[in-house]
Scaffold this active site. Structure first.
Site, PDB file in Angstrom:
ATOM      1  N   ASP A 166     -17.686  -6.857  12.464  1.00  0.00           N
ATOM      2  CA  ASP A 166     -16.258  -6.592  12.649  1.00  0.00           C
ATOM      3  C   ASP A 166     -15.982  -5.108  12.825  1.00  0.00           C
ATOM      4  O   ASP A 166     -15.156  -4.704  13.648  1.00  0.00           O
ATOM      5  CB  ASP A 166     -15.461  -7.118  11.447  1.00  0.00           C
ATOM      6  CG  ASP A 166     -15.615  -8.616  11.261  1.00  0.00           C
ATOM      7  OD1 ASP A 166     -16.144  -9.275  12.177  1.00  0.00           O
ATOM      8  OD2 ASP A 166     -15.200  -9.135  10.210  1.00  0.00           O
ATOM      9  N   GLY A 194      -5.556 -12.866   7.228  1.00  0.00           N
ATOM     10  CA  GLY A 194      -6.190 -14.111   6.798  1.00  0.00           C
ATOM     11  C   GLY A 194      -6.404 -15.115   7.904  1.00  0.00           C
ATOM     12  O   GLY A 194      -6.645 -16.287   7.651  1.00  0.00           O
TER      13      GLY A 194
END
Length: 392
Positions: free
Chosen positions: A186, A136
């Site tokens: 990513d 996160g």
């Protein structure tokens, strides 16, 4: 002040081996790793088919394991930040009984890659996941786990796909099993990262080019605000939808095809908010091209100015920053030796990225911590390699 001491891949591998031996009573046969990433510039452009400029980090996810003959997958994570349970077992998918997302959430990334893996037959396996990528924090712990899983599955049952196809499988896993409509940046940087280089990615053509980033006088500082965010929340999909609506209103396939002048001319076709969202994306794609050129010629001041422009646009037009990130950026920019700083990742918490003189790093970290109302965690990272098979 020092950056957070991060275990190297070798230490993580040793930890994973110990955990595997303890859990499964034997040494693992296979080991792989995949890195987290920081995006230097080009934020919220990847799902708009734009340009991005990430680098792979020395923060990695290590996955060790062995095949098994009973058709089951048995997983354990050592991450204390992962949701419970930390271990689970499930059967391999079949055409009649596909895998489905569920709890724990961390395992959905593994399940999604298994479900979409293109080669067969895949055996069952036991595996342990160990990671130094913070969950996160906007450093792509999710893609790191997806790509580590894919690389592990390749050792069990080799595939014949291109790197782009592998990235797309991992992206599909995140879309369908984590509910996050992410772009492909990513996954590509986790596969293609190369030590001493950033990677300019064209998210429309999926073409990539290496941009040297190995000047020893230069440092990349990542500062974690330690404010957690969940990209599955309503804001990320909403931004994506707004961008797609603007492109449609202008008769374009995506915002990549839109010039700033066209956007200004079509202002009446969209809400003020949607216009601002699109203005960020169109401007950010331009900034990313300019930043890659600046980095190639060693113009760190120009690169830093573009980083700051990017942050202001993310804060004011795209509205994905937050007070903590703004505070960290302002603190960094008021310290000597800093070229530029900006929020990085999806936003609403997570990290900032700062380009600075390597010799200034300890002073800058001290200064940021003194100015920041929360508790920051610092990571200094060189541009690192992408996914790899590890050897015991």
């Amino acid at each position: 002040m020092a950056a957070s001491e991060q275990p190297q891949a070798g230490e993580l591998l040793a930890k994973a081996r110990r955990a595997f031996l303890e859990e499964f009573g034997a040494e693992p046969e296979l080991a792989v790793s995949a890195p987290g990433r920081v995006n230097l510039i080009g934020e919220h452009t990847d799902y708009n088919r734009g340009l991005v400029l990430p680098m792979a980090l020395e923060l990695v996810t290590v996955l060790v394991g062995s095949p098994r003959v009973d058709g089951l997958v048995s997983l354990l994570t050592t991450s204390e930040d992962a949701d419970e349970p930390r271990r689970l077992q499930f059967p391999l998918p079949t055409s009649q009984r596909p895998l489905e997302p569920g709890t724990p959430h961390w395992a959905n990334y593994v399940k999604g890659v298994i479900q979409h893996y293109p080669a067969a037959p895949l055996p069952g396996f036991s595996a342990v996941v160990v990671s130094s990528v913070p969950l996160g924090g906007g450093l792509s712990s999710s893609a790191s786990l997806e790509v580590a899983t894919y690389t592990f599955l390749q050792q069990l049952c080799p595939d014949s796909g291109t790197i782009a196809a592998r990235a797309q499988v991992c992206q599909r896993a995140e879309h369908s099993f984590a509910g996050v409509p992410c772009g492909i940046m990513d996954q590509l940087i986790a596969l293609l990262g190369q030590r001493g280089h950033a990677l300019l990615i064209d998210c429309r053509s999926l073409e990539t080019s290496l941009v040297p980033l190995s000047d020893p006088k230069l440092a990349v500082l990542i500062t974690n605000s330690n404010v957690r965010h969940s990209l599955g929340s309503s804001e990320y999909p909403l931004r994506r939808r707004q961008c797609e609506e603007v492109a449609r209103a202008l008769g374009k396939e995506s915002l990549r095809e839109v010039q700033l002048e066209e956007l200004e001319a079509g202002r009446d076709l969209m809400s003020t908010e949607a216009f601002r969202r699109a203005r960020h994306v169109v401007g950010e794609i331009q900034r990313t091209a300019q930043a890659a050129a600046a980095l190639r010629r060693g113009d760190y001041r120009a690169f830093g100015r573009l980083m700051v422009e990017s942050h202001h646009s993310l804060r004011d037009d795209y509205e994905v920053s937050c007070p903590e990130l703004d505070q960290l950026v302002e603190a960094a920019l008021s310290a000597p030796g800093v070229y530029g700083s900006r929020m990085t990742g999806g936003g609403f918490g997570g990290c900032t990225v700062t380009l600075l003189e390597a010799s200034a790093a300890p002073r800058v970290m001290q200064h940021i911590q003194e100015q920041y109302h929360g508790t920051a965690t610092f990571y200094l990272s060189q541009a690192a390699d992408g996914a790899k098979v590890l050897h015991f």
